[in-house]
Each structure stands twice: as C-alpha cells, then as structure tokens.
Scaffold this motif. Structure first.
Motif, PDB file in Angstrom:
ATOM      1  N   GLY A 281       0.833  -1.190   0.000  1.00 54.54           N
ATOM      2  CA  GLY A 281       0.000   0.000   0.000  1.00 54.54           C
ATOM      3  C   GLY A 281       0.872   1.245   0.000  1.00 54.54           C
ATOM      4  N   TYR A 282       0.264   2.394   0.096  1.00 57.50           N
ATOM      5  CA  TYR A 282       1.048   3.619   0.149  1.00 57.50           C
ATOM      6  C   TYR A 282       0.357   4.647   1.031  1.00 57.50           C
ATOM      7  CZ  TYR A 282      -2.178   5.838  -3.169  1.00 57.50           C
ATOM      8  OH  TYR A 282      -3.289   6.363  -3.770  1.00 57.50           O
ATOM      9  N   ASP A 283       1.140   5.561   1.524  1.00 56.60           N
ATOM     10  CA  ASP A 283       0.633   6.710   2.272  1.00 56.60           C
ATOM     11  C   ASP A 283       1.502   7.896   1.878  1.00 56.60           C
ATOM     12  OD1 ASP A 283      -0.909   8.182   3.974  1.00 56.60           O
ATOM     13  OD2 ASP A 283      -0.445   7.024   5.771  1.00 56.60           O
ATOM     14  N   PHE A 284       0.996   9.108   2.098  1.00 52.85           N
ATOM     15  CA  PHE A 284       1.759  10.292   1.739  1.00 52.85           C
ATOM     16  C   PHE A 284       2.647  10.728   2.896  1.00 52.85           C
ATOM     17  CE2 PHE A 284      -1.935  10.798  -1.200  1.00 52.85           C
ATOM     18  CZ  PHE A 284      -1.206  10.614  -2.366  1.00 52.85           C
ATOM     19  N   ALA A 285       3.822  11.185   2.552  1.00 56.23           N
ATOM     20  CA  ALA A 285       4.798  11.600   3.552  1.00 56.23           C
ATOM     21  C   ALA A 285       4.339  12.860   4.269  1.00 56.23           C
ATOM     22  CB  ALA A 285       6.151  11.853   2.887  1.00 56.23           C
ATOM     23  N   PRO A 286       4.753  13.015   5.517  1.00 55.80           N
ATOM     24  CA  PRO A 286       4.498  14.282   6.213  1.00 55.80           C
ATOM     25  C   PRO A 286       5.390  15.379   5.648  1.00 55.80           C
ATOM     26  CG  PRO A 286       5.918  12.890   7.531  1.00 55.80           C
ATOM     27  CD  PRO A 286       5.508  12.058   6.342  1.00 55.80           C
ATOM     28  N   SER A 287       5.090  16.609   5.994  1.00 52.43           N
ATOM     29  CA  SER A 287       5.933  17.729   5.571  1.00 52.43           C
ATOM     30  C   SER A 287       7.211  17.703   6.396  1.00 52.43           C
ATOM     31  CB  SER A 287       5.195  19.052   5.783  1.00 52.43           C
ATOM     32  OG  SER A 287       6.045  20.147   5.502  1.00 52.43           O
ATOM     33  N   ASN A 288       8.318  17.379   5.741  1.00 47.72           N
ATOM     34  CA  ASN A 288       9.610  17.284   6.416  1.00 47.72           C
ATOM     35  C   ASN A 288      10.709  17.471   5.373  1.00 47.72           C
ATOM     36  OD1 ASN A 288      11.995  16.587   7.716  1.00 47.72           O
ATOM     37  ND2 ASN A 288      11.077  14.904   8.860  1.00 47.72           N
ATOM     38  N   PRO A 289      11.065  18.721   5.069  1.00 49.47           N
ATOM     39  CA  PRO A 289      12.072  18.967   4.031  1.00 49.47           C
ATOM     40  C   PRO A 289      13.457  18.473   4.406  1.00 49.47           C
ATOM     41  CG  PRO A 289      11.545  21.008   5.184  1.00 49.47           C
ATOM     42  CD  PRO A 289      10.553  19.973   5.654  1.00 49.47           C
TER      43      PRO A 289
ATOM     44  N   PHE B 201      15.089  20.394  -6.307  1.00 48.92           N
ATOM     45  CA  PHE B 201      14.585  21.705  -5.892  1.00 48.92           C
ATOM     46  C   PHE B 201      15.483  22.368  -4.859  1.00 48.92           C
ATOM     47  CE2 PHE B 201       9.708  21.116  -6.702  1.00 48.92           C
ATOM     48  CZ  PHE B 201       9.968  20.943  -8.051  1.00 48.92           C
ATOM     49  N   GLY B 202      16.445  21.648  -4.319  1.00 51.46           N
ATOM     50  CA  GLY B 202      17.233  22.179  -3.221  1.00 51.46           C
ATOM     51  C   GLY B 202      16.616  21.763  -1.903  1.00 51.46           C
ATOM     52  N   PRO B 203      16.762  22.569  -0.848  1.00 47.48           N
ATOM     53  CA  PRO B 203      16.264  22.202   0.484  1.00 47.48           C
ATOM     54  C   PRO B 203      14.761  22.422   0.609  1.00 47.48           C
ATOM     55  CG  PRO B 203      17.260  24.354   0.588  1.00 47.48           C
ATOM     56  CD  PRO B 203      17.479  23.861  -0.827  1.00 47.48           C
ATOM     57  N   MET B 204      13.998  21.800  -0.235  1.00 48.40           N
ATOM     58  CA  MET B 204      12.560  22.039  -0.271  1.00 48.40           C
ATOM     59  C   MET B 204      11.851  20.745  -0.662  1.00 48.40           C
ATOM     60  SD  MET B 204      10.493  24.845  -2.576  1.00 48.40           S
ATOM     61  CE  MET B 204      11.326  26.205  -1.772  1.00 48.40           C
ATOM     62  N   GLN B 205      10.761  20.460   0.017  1.00 44.23           N
ATOM     63  CA  GLN B 205       9.928  19.310  -0.333  1.00 44.23           C
ATOM     64  C   GLN B 205       8.866  19.781  -1.311  1.00 44.23           C
ATOM     65  OE1 GLN B 205       8.264  17.410   3.088  1.00 44.23           O
ATOM     66  NE2 GLN B 205       6.964  16.017   1.937  1.00 44.23           N
ATOM     67  N   GLY B 206       8.744  19.102  -2.428  1.00 48.61           N
ATOM     68  CA  GLY B 206       7.758  19.554  -3.395  1.00 48.61           C
ATOM     69  C   GLY B 206       7.692  18.684  -4.620  1.00 48.61           C
ATOM     70  N   THR B 207       6.609  18.867  -5.347  1.00 47.65           N
ATOM     71  CA  THR B 207       6.352  18.126  -6.571  1.00 47.65           C
ATOM     72  C   THR B 207       6.142  19.131  -7.689  1.00 47.65           C
ATOM     73  OG1 THR B 207       5.242  16.418  -5.273  1.00 47.65           O
ATOM     74  CG2 THR B 207       4.866  16.401  -7.652  1.00 47.65           C
TER      75      THR B 207
ATOM     76  N   ILE C 286       6.629  25.484   1.568  1.00 47.63           N
ATOM     77  CA  ILE C 286       6.245  26.900   1.525  1.00 47.63           C
ATOM     78  C   ILE C 286       5.078  27.202   2.469  1.00 47.63           C
ATOM     79  CG2 ILE C 286       5.436  28.779   0.060  1.00 47.63           C
ATOM     80  CD1 ILE C 286       7.032  27.582  -2.226  1.00 47.63           C
ATOM     81  N   PRO C 287       3.943  26.505   2.376  1.00 52.76           N
ATOM     82  CA  PRO C 287       2.873  26.797   3.341  1.00 52.76           C
ATOM     83  C   PRO C 287       3.253  26.430   4.772  1.00 52.76           C
ATOM     84  CG  PRO C 287       2.290  24.911   1.963  1.00 52.76           C
ATOM     85  CD  PRO C 287       3.487  25.546   1.350  1.00 52.76           C
TER      86      PRO C 287
ATOM     87  N   GLY D  66      11.197  37.689  -8.124  1.00 52.20           N
ATOM     88  CA  GLY D  66      10.445  38.114  -6.964  1.00 52.20           C
ATOM     89  C   GLY D  66       9.862  36.983  -6.141  1.00 52.20           C
ATOM     90  N   THR D  67      10.268  35.738  -6.432  1.00 52.38           N
ATOM     91  CA  THR D  67       9.781  34.570  -5.695  1.00 52.38           C
ATOM     92  C   THR D  67      10.957  33.870  -5.004  1.00 52.38           C
ATOM     93  OG1 THR D  67      10.089  32.852  -7.380  1.00 52.38           O
ATOM     94  CG2 THR D  67       8.142  34.271  -7.591  1.00 52.38           C
ATOM     95  N   PRO D  68      10.673  32.896  -4.113  1.00 53.03           N
ATOM     96  CA  PRO D  68      11.767  32.138  -3.486  1.00 53.03           C
ATOM     97  C   PRO D  68      12.593  31.329  -4.478  1.00 53.03           C
ATOM     98  CG  PRO D  68       9.731  31.892  -2.232  1.00 53.03           C
ATOM     99  CD  PRO D  68       9.368  32.575  -3.515  1.00 53.03           C
TER     100      PRO D  68
END
Length: 726
Positions: free
Chosen positions: A85-93, A101-107, A368-369, A470-472
C-alpha cells in the motif's frame, strides 16, 4: 490515502504491530533503518504482519507517483502490487526534500521519478537484504541462497512469509549499498499490465481528496476578493448577510487582500458572501485591459531585447539573415491562460491539542505553506503539521510561491478562536477570476535560408511576464537577469541551429503569474516547431527531413530527439495520410524527456477541422509504468490542444472577463478522435512524463492546419484567429 487502509494499522499507536521495520534515507543521503518509526522518517515500512507501505514524498494530482514510486519498492522487495500500500509523507524537508529543488519538499517540473527513482529502489533493496539476512540468521544459511517472491522468503530448504523476520531485521543495520536488481530481473518495472493503485478507490468514491475533508464541528470559509488584482479591502458591511441561514460572521483578512466569510456550509458561505457590501482601495490595482497588455508585449518585441540570452553576435546574425536568399519571419502572441483543474482550490486547517496547527491539503510544495503558517501563528516549524491528501488536478496551480490559498486559510483561521476547524473553499468562478495565470508572451522570429534551403541565421526575440522573479525560486531559476522559464526550449533546444541569437525582455506583470503545465515550453515549443515547419516549406524540404538535418551528430540530445521524430513518423505513416486528411508534426524536449507528435486532421480551417488522430512517441528513459506514461501523454496532449484551440483569459480594465467553463471551455472528449502512444525502450535514467506531452501538441495541430489550409496560426487561441473546429 492508501489503497488498503488495513496496511496503515501498524502505525497507529495501540494498534501498532509488535515490530516495524522502517527504511529510509537520512538527510546526509545515507540509508538508515530503525525498529521504531519515530526514529526515522522512512520510504518503506514493513509490519510484523507482513504489511508493506511505501511512503510517497511526492504529491498526487493524477500524474501517478503513488503508483510509480510504490512499484520501485515492490520490485526491489519481491512483492506483487496487491501486497503493498502507500501513504503520503508528512511535511519534512529535512528528509523528504526534492533533491532537484534544493532544500525544499515539493512536486513539480515532472521531477518525481527523476528525483526519486534511485532513492526508492535503494530503500526497497535495503529492506529486502535486511529481511533476507534475518531469515538467513534464523535458518543458519547463507543469505545469498534466499530470495523473496510474492512476499515469501524461500531457499533450498525453507520458506516463510517475510513478516516472520521483521523484528529481527529491524535490529540490523541498513546496508550502505544494497544490490539493486538488474533490469533482467524486473517483473514490475516496465510491465504494461501494472495498473494504477488509486484507480479503484477513485472509482468507488473512497479516495480522499482535499475537498472531501470533514473535521468534527468544522465551518466553511470563503473569501470575497477584489475584481482587480492588488486592490485591498477598506471596510465591510455584513448586515445584508445576517439573514442567511448558516452565516456565522465576516471579517477583513489581516493582510487586507480579501474578506473572510464564515458559515456552516458552502452554500451558506456563497450566499452570505454575495450579500456583503465591501469598499475596496483600487489605487494600486491593475487597470489595463488585454489589448494594452498585448500592445506592450508587441512593442517590446520591436525593441532591442534587454538580455542577450546566448551571448550572440547579434549584428552578425542580423547581417546573415538580411543577406540570405530567403527570409522567413513571424510574430506570435500567447494570451494569459488559467490552470482550470477539475477540483477548485481548498484546504482545511485546525488547531491540535498541543496548540499546534494541522493543515489538510492536496499540498504540492509543503515547505512553503509550512513555513508561512509557522510565521502567521508564531510557532516553531515542528509545531505545524501538513497532512497531504489527493488533489483533483493542479497543473501547477497548487504550487504558488506565496502559498496563496493556504495563507488565506491560515489568516481566516487566525480571525477565529480556533475552537473549530476551518474548511476554505474556492468556487470555480474564484479559480478563473481570482487566480494565478500562465503569463502572456510574444515571440518575434526571423530565419534566413541560403539557396539550398539551409539555415544561415535565426534571430529570436521573446517578451513576457517573468514567473520566477520576486519569488523564493529566483535564486536558482534566474541567472544574469534571465528567467530561464521564459525562454526554455529556445536557446537550449537540441536543434543545432547555426547563427542563433536569442533575446529576452521582461514586461510588466498584469496578473499574478505562475507556472502552467510545461511552463515556458508551452509557448516556446509552439514557436520553434511552427518556425521549423515554415522554414522547411520555404526550403522545399520535407518537414521531418528538415528537422533531422539539425539533429545530426552523436550527442545524446540530438540522437534521442531524432529517435522519437523517426519513430512517430513511422507509426503515423508520415507523408501518406488517408484521403481527405492532412498531417502536422512537432518534436520537443522538456523536463528531460523527448516527445514527437503527429496530428492528423480532416477538413480545413474555413469549413471546419476535426482532429482525427494524434500519434505520439516518447523517450522518457526507463519506462517504470507504461500504462501511466501513456495516460500522461494522452492527458498532456489533450491539455495542450484544448487550451490552444479556444481558451484565453482576458482583462477589461484589470477585471478578468471569463467566469466559468461556458466561457473557458475545457477539452471535450469528442474534440480528438484517437490518440496512439509509443514508448521508446530505454535504459537511461527515467525522466518526466506529466508535462512533456503538452508542448508539441498545439504546434503539431497548427502545422496540420497549415498543410490543409495554408493558414499559419501565429496568435492564440486558434478559434479567435481564423480556425473553425467542426
């Protein structure tokens, strides 16, 4: 969301299994394992009952990473797809960062498989070797004599379910370099019969999307936003909403970007919002209309570019073109476009028992959020949690650099006593009229040909609104003033074009800009491929042969791009369409993948065109899930063609004109007769498939229209510029 929720039970406190093996990668990149899941944020978890769960660090909006990354672990562990099965990871960069992307968690950027292919295979391989070693120790045999197949560990004289060895395996150290299976051993990777893990849940309604979240005692919030971007709220009179059943309250957001309306349900929130009387300060608001925005971009194309992207000798290139036997030139314009996913933006925010904040969201870039919410509530990072669930599409919209809708939810929640969860909901109209857009762009290209039809010079000017500045993301996406997303696919094209000069000018932003499916490639591929077709026609050379001439040499880019071009020409029977039909071709590299497409149409622009068939060839390296790849190519083709057929976002005095799907019409299933996808066999590292199908689609259609009607569509959408679709 998981495919089989019983496989999550071992993670739930008292219901946890007696032993758990977790394997992941530490922040330093080393494999690690632990018997206690609190000690490590893992990629794979194995329970004593034999249950296996892949922890997916990439968000799922329909593009398939929950199946693809799970496949990698199942392959290396010797499982069938119904045993995991699968589950989504928690926010943990710190652990789940996207290494691209560098030190950032994202898709995003079609990077899920490119980023995680080796990580997930290594985690699965490490779990396999630890389980085999535990079994070997128990049976007093050499681990090399054992194997796992369909969840059973077996050898010459023994066999047992892998769950029997989880406790012992959890006490072992993870191997530093586990053996990855040779491709000759693959049973799942590359298997066209492997189907998506989330299809059944989506079909029977049990899949949990962000819009489905219902927390106890939650209330709904909707935001009244100004019609013109950058306007701010001055005052609100909610007396007109007080008679609305279910209305709770209304208040200006702390950043004054809108007015939050709280109600017991979505309908009440909509009705109450419509009844508010709001005073807006429009002194800094956008007031231009679309014709002025287009005029500004076209004027920028006539001036010398601000940036010489490839450091060309521009006067020499211009002289070569001016002295050429034939000059082919065209100016292109691309309007603002909305993302328009089926599920409008939404999320749910609540306070935890320990005073922290929990966000439930189809979260595309959690980092980011996560940081924004921590700042809004003045909390340490670890006191904020993000629970990622499915999203019904995104196409980039859920990945704003400002975390716009999550910040709205947090600011709205901050106006309450935090005793009730708040479910923020955008309507379809909010999404189209108050969102972020693919920016408007223009291109002006002049190509010089000698007497033999060879290119001697290519001057290419681009003007439009920067996404990254003008963005991160500016620090790694903008170099020497050039936003790469504005010109990607032009100066870095695999075409070996002599005498190329590529320039860029940034124009004033009319709206909030954002990457859109395939980002800059959505307009650069159109221009490059239509211009190559126009040059081929002027040279009197077949469009395929003309392109191949500029893909000569043994460079990987040229070889692989030429490969898909040849394959699609063969599969589409290029040059020999059925009677009454015309063909157009385009090929483009984006996000590491190479895609060529042939669009075959009947009719003509004046009497009505029907898209009869699209043939596609894709080289995306190792094809982990062919079924997913084909689906993504089909979806990308439809997305690219549909928006360019008839869609645009226009402004009147700064106000968006479009309202809902009747005037921003999505692709209809009847718009394309057939799509056929061919995947190039490859041993190269896997690359993206979520976006690369989109860029070649519209130019291939445009080139087919030109073949049928001698009409070159240089301004979009097509229906506004001389094309009628039957």
């Amino acid at each position: 969301m998981t495919v089989n929720t019983s496989r999550r039970s071992f993670l739930r406190g008292a219901a946890a299994a007696s032993a758990v093996l977790v394997v992941g990668i530490r922040p330093d990149g080393a494999l690690a394992a632990a018997g206690n899941p609190s000690m490590l944020t893992p990629f794979v978890q194995v329970g004593a009952d034999g249950s296996v769960t892949a922890i997916i660090k990439h968000f799922e909006m329909g593009q398939g990473p929950s199946t693809g990354l799970t496949t990698l672990i199942a392959e290396e562990m010797g499982l069938s797809m119904d045993q995991i099965g699968y589950d989504f990871a928690p926010s943990n960069p710190q652990v789940y960062n996207n290494t691209l992307f560098g030190p950032m968690q994202g898709t995003g950027g079609s990077t899920a498989m490119a980023n995680s292919y080796l990580q997930y295979r290594q985690a699965g391989a490490a779990a396999r070797e630890m389980l085999l070693q535990a079994a070997a120790d128990a049976w007093s045999v050499d681990a090399s004599t054992l194997r796992i197949e369909d969840g059973i560990i077996s050898g010459p004289a023994n066999a047992a379910p892998l769950g029997q060895f989880v406790e012992a395996a959890a006490a072992l150290d993870a191997p530093a370099e586990p053996r990855l299976k040779d491709p000759s051993e693959f049973r799942l990777i590359g298997n066209p019969d492997v189907r998506r893990l989330d299809s059944a849940a989506k079909g029977n309604g049990t899949a949990m999307f962000a819009m489905d979240i219902r927390r106890p005692n939650q209330m709904v919030a909707m935001i009244a936003r100004p019609e013109q971007q950058r306007a701010t709220a001055v005052s609100v009179d909610a007396s007109g909403a007080e008679g609305t059943k279910g209305f709770i309250s209304a208040a200006i957001l702390p950043n004054k970007a809108g007015v939050a309306v709280f109600a017991e349900n979505t309908w009440a929130a909509m009705q109450a919002r419509d009844a508010l009387s709001i005073e807006w300060d429009t002194s800094n608001a956008e007031t231009r209309s679309s014709d002025q925005i287009e005029a500004d971009i076209r004027a920028a194309l006539e001036a010398e570019p601000t940036y010489n992207v490839n450091n060309a000798d521009v006067p020499a290139v211009q002289a070569a073109i001016d002295g050429a036997d034939t000059v082919v030139e065209e100016t292109f314009y691309f309007p603002l476009l909305a993302h328009a996913p089926m599920e409008p933006l939404n999320c749910t925010i609540e306070q935890t028992e320990d005073g922290g904040i929990l966000l439930h969201d189809g979260c595309q870039i959690p980092t980011i959020p996560h940081g924004a919410i921590a700042q809004i509530f003045d909390l340490p990072f670890e006191k904020v949690q993000i629970k990622t669930v499915l999203a019904g599409g995104s196409f980039g919209r859920r990945a704003t650099p400002s975390a716009d809708y999550q910040v709205e939810a947090a600011l709205a929640f901050s106006l309450t006593d935090r005793s009730r969860p708040v479910h923020l909901v955008w309507s379809r109209e909010d999404d189209l009229r108050s969102g972020y857009y693919r920016p408007a762009f223009g291109h002006k290209v002049r190509v010089g040909l000698d007497g033999s039809g060879n290119i001697v010079g290519w001057e290419h000017r681009v003007a439009g609104q920067s996404i990254m500045k003008g963005t991160p993301f500016e620090s790694f996406a903008v170099h020497d003033g050039v936003d790469h997303s504005s010109i990607e696919g032009t100066s870095d094209s695999p075409y070996q074009i002599p005498g190329g000069a590529f320039g860029l000018t940034d124009t004033e932003k009319a709206t909030s800009t954002l990457w859109w499916r395939a980002v800059g490639h959505t307009h650069t591929a159109y221009v490059m491929e239509v211009m190559m077709d126009m040059a081929a026609t002027a040279a009197g050379i077949d469009p395929v042969e003309f392109r191949l001439a500029y893909l000569s040499g043994d460079g990987a880019d040229q070889t692989r791009k030429a490969g898909v071009l040849k394959l699609v020409a063969e599969k589409a029977n290029w040059g020999n369409p059925a009677e009454g039909r015309s063909q157009g071709i385009a090929v483009h590299k984006s996000f590491g993948s190479y895609v060529a497409e042939v669009v075959e149409i009947s009719g003509n622009a004046e009497d009505g065109i029907r898209i009869e068939k699209v043939t596609c060839a894709v080289d995306c390296g190792v094809a982990v899930n062919p079924d997913v790849i084909k689906a993504q190519m089909e979806g990308g083709i439809g997305y690219g063609i549909g928006h360019n057929m008839r869609d645009k976002i226009t402004l009147t005095d700064g106000v968006v004109d479009q309202f809902n799907f009747p005037d921003y019409e999505p692709l209809r299933i009847s718009d394309i007769g057939e799509i056929e996808v061919h995947i190039v066999p490859s041993a190269e590292a896997p690359t993206g498939v979520g976006e690369p199908g989109t860029p070649p689609a519209a130019p291939a259609l445009a080139n087919a229209i030109a073949a049928a009607s001698d009409l070159r569509v240089a301004a979009l959408p097509m229906e506004d510029n001389g094309v009628f679709f039957a």
